[in-house]
Design an enzyme around this catalytic site. Sequence first.
Site, PDB file in Angstrom:
ATOM      1  N   GLY A 140      27.217  23.847 -34.773  1.00  0.00           N
ATOM      2  CA  GLY A 140      27.021  25.102 -35.501  1.00  0.00           C
ATOM      3  C   GLY A 140      27.389  24.969 -36.967  1.00  0.00           C
ATOM      4  O   GLY A 140      27.903  25.912 -37.567  1.00  0.00           O
ATOM      5  N   ALA A 174      25.838  27.001 -25.931  1.00  0.00           N
ATOM      6  CA  ALA A 174      26.452  28.293 -26.310  1.00  0.00           C
ATOM      7  C   ALA A 174      27.845  28.359 -25.695  1.00  0.00           C
ATOM      8  O   ALA A 174      28.048  28.938 -24.643  1.00  0.00           O
ATOM      9  CB  ALA A 174      25.582  29.441 -25.826  1.00  0.00           C
ATOM     10  N   GLY A 175      28.790  27.733 -26.365  1.00  0.00           N
ATOM     11  CA  GLY A 175      30.115  27.617 -25.771  1.00  0.00           C
ATOM     12  C   GLY A 175      30.070  26.544 -24.692  1.00  0.00           C
ATOM     13  O   GLY A 175      29.063  25.837 -24.525  1.00  0.00           O
ATOM     14  N   HIS A 217      28.593  17.001 -23.984  1.00  0.00           N
ATOM     15  CA  HIS A 217      27.333  17.695 -24.284  1.00  0.00           C
ATOM     16  C   HIS A 217      27.264  18.049 -25.776  1.00  0.00           C
ATOM     17  O   HIS A 217      26.208  17.951 -26.390  1.00  0.00           O
ATOM     18  CB  HIS A 217      27.190  18.988 -23.475  1.00  0.00           C
ATOM     19  CG  HIS A 217      27.180  18.770 -22.004  1.00  0.00           C
ATOM     20  ND1 HIS A 217      26.085  18.259 -21.343  1.00  0.00           N
ATOM     21  CD2 HIS A 217      28.138  18.961 -21.070  1.00  0.00           C
ATOM     22  CE1 HIS A 217      26.363  18.169 -20.049  1.00  0.00           C
ATOM     23  NE2 HIS A 217      27.599  18.583 -19.863  1.00  0.00           N
ATOM     24  N   HIS A 218      28.393  18.486 -26.320  1.00  0.00           N
ATOM     25  CA  HIS A 218      28.389  18.970 -27.707  1.00  0.00           C
ATOM     26  C   HIS A 218      28.335  17.858 -28.740  1.00  0.00           C
ATOM     27  O   HIS A 218      27.735  18.030 -29.802  1.00  0.00           O
ATOM     28  CB  HIS A 218      29.623  19.848 -27.963  1.00  0.00           C
ATOM     29  CG  HIS A 218      29.459  21.258 -27.489  1.00  0.00           C
ATOM     30  ND1 HIS A 218      29.592  21.613 -26.183  1.00  0.00           N
ATOM     31  CD2 HIS A 218      29.153  22.399 -28.159  1.00  0.00           C
ATOM     32  CE1 HIS A 218      29.376  22.908 -26.057  1.00  0.00           C
ATOM     33  NE2 HIS A 218      29.102  23.410 -27.243  1.00  0.00           N
ATOM     34  N   ASP A 231      36.232  25.495 -26.507  1.00  0.00           N
ATOM     35  CA  ASP A 231      35.180  26.477 -26.806  1.00  0.00           C
ATOM     36  C   ASP A 231      34.666  27.099 -25.512  1.00  0.00           C
ATOM     37  O   ASP A 231      33.518  27.537 -25.429  1.00  0.00           O
ATOM     38  CB  ASP A 231      34.028  25.819 -27.590  1.00  0.00           C
ATOM     39  CG  ASP A 231      33.231  26.822 -28.406  1.00  0.00           C
ATOM     40  OD1 ASP A 231      33.832  27.763 -28.938  1.00  0.00           O
ATOM     41  OD2 ASP A 231      31.995  26.665 -28.503  1.00  0.00           O
TER      42      ASP A 231
HETATM   43  C1  LIG Z   1      30.717  29.863 -28.764  1.00  0.00           C
HETATM   44  C2  LIG Z   1      29.606  29.049 -29.284  1.00  0.00           C
HETATM   45  O1  LIG Z   1      28.476  29.442 -29.077  1.00  0.00           O
HETATM   46  N1  LIG Z   1      29.896  27.888 -29.932  1.00  0.00           N
HETATM   47  C3  LIG Z   1      29.010  26.874 -30.478  1.00  0.00           C
HETATM   48  C4  LIG Z   1      27.595  27.327 -30.701  1.00  0.00           C
HETATM   49  O2  LIG Z   1      27.619  28.329 -31.683  1.00  0.00           O
HETATM   50  C5  LIG Z   1      26.697  26.172 -31.162  1.00  0.00           C
HETATM   51  O3  LIG Z   1      25.375  26.597 -31.229  1.00  0.00           O
HETATM   52  C6  LIG Z   1      26.819  25.020 -30.187  1.00  0.00           C
HETATM   53  C7  LIG Z   1      25.948  23.806 -30.477  1.00  0.00           C
HETATM   54  O4  LIG Z   1      25.911  23.511 -31.792  1.00  0.00           O
HETATM   55  P1  LIG Z   1      24.869  22.458 -32.379  1.00  0.00           P
HETATM   56  O5  LIG Z   1      23.541  22.839 -31.826  1.00  0.00           O
HETATM   57  O6  LIG Z   1      24.978  22.610 -33.846  1.00  0.00           O
HETATM   58  O7  LIG Z   1      25.326  21.121 -31.884  1.00  0.00           O
HETATM   59  O8  LIG Z   1      28.158  24.637 -30.168  1.00  0.00           O
HETATM   60  C8  LIG Z   1      29.043  25.616 -29.630  1.00  0.00           C
HETATM   61  O9  LIG Z   1      28.691  25.881 -28.305  1.00  0.00           O
END
Ligand SMILES: CC(=O)N[C@@H]1[C@@H](O)[C@H](O)[C@@H](COP(=O)(O)O)O[C@@H]1O
Length: 239
Positions: free
Chosen positions: A75, A164-165, A105-106, A129
């Site tokens: 994000g 999303a989280g 995943h993130h 998160d």
């Molecule tokens: C509570 C929440 O929603 N947190 C963020 C989200 O906002 C964001 O979209 C996602 C992927 O981020 P990215 O697509 O930039 O990797 O990371 C986290 O889940």
Amino acid sequence: MSDPSLTAFRRWQDSAQGLLKKIALAPERHGAADFIENVSGSGTKVAIGHSSATYEEALEAVYAGANIFVHTFNGMSGLNHHAPGMVGAAMDTPNTYAELICDGHHVESGAANLLIQEKGIDHVALVTDCMSAGGRRAGEYVLGEFPVIVKDGAARLKDGGSLAGSVLKLLQAVQNLVQWGRVSLYDAFKMASYVPAVSVGIEDECGLIAAGREADFIVVDENINLQSTYLAGKEVYSK
Ligand SMILES: CC(=O)N[C@@H]1[C@@H](O)[C@H](O)[C@@H](COP(=O)(O)O)O[C@@H]1O
């Protein structure tokens, strides 16, 4: 969404009887520097994130007093050699703390390792998160007003499929980080406990096991699996 407001912040802090320790905002919003200076000066830590700020805007926020990057990489504007973005600013400000979601995943393990190498383990704080589906079965949930589908250990927007989280447990983040091979077990636990406590200035209350701190801790076996949980020094769960 709205620009940061000191009036709103003071109202929230009054309602919380001074308990707000940390607040996050996007540094490109109007009035951000002034808000950050006032709020960080009053003792509440300011995090920056959910932002498409430029590298320069992010640095300005850090100079104003922001000290934490919200779930680094996610994000926020990424690192590009022509535009270093929020990620570049996180890497280029040694005294700030970079949060990191290590659910696999993130953030890819290579990117996580790169951030840790750049900032050092004392400035990367593991966070989950975790949203409301944490610890619950796969299915449909909501994040704020957005419908979310939880499946295969990830929470994604029903519309579009963006993450999303998470449904991550902090212990799983420690396990993942150790498995990714660059961080010792000791350091991974430190990044999940002491470093986040320091980032918000509550290390004299929690974040390590020592006299005078809150005795909330877990016991794990040699494979980093949970054996028991203690709250205020009392065992509340045992395997
Ligand atoms: C509570 C929440 O929603 N947190 C963020 C989200 O906002 C964001 O979209 C996602 C992927 O981020 P990215 O697509 O930039 O990797 O990371 C986290 O889940």
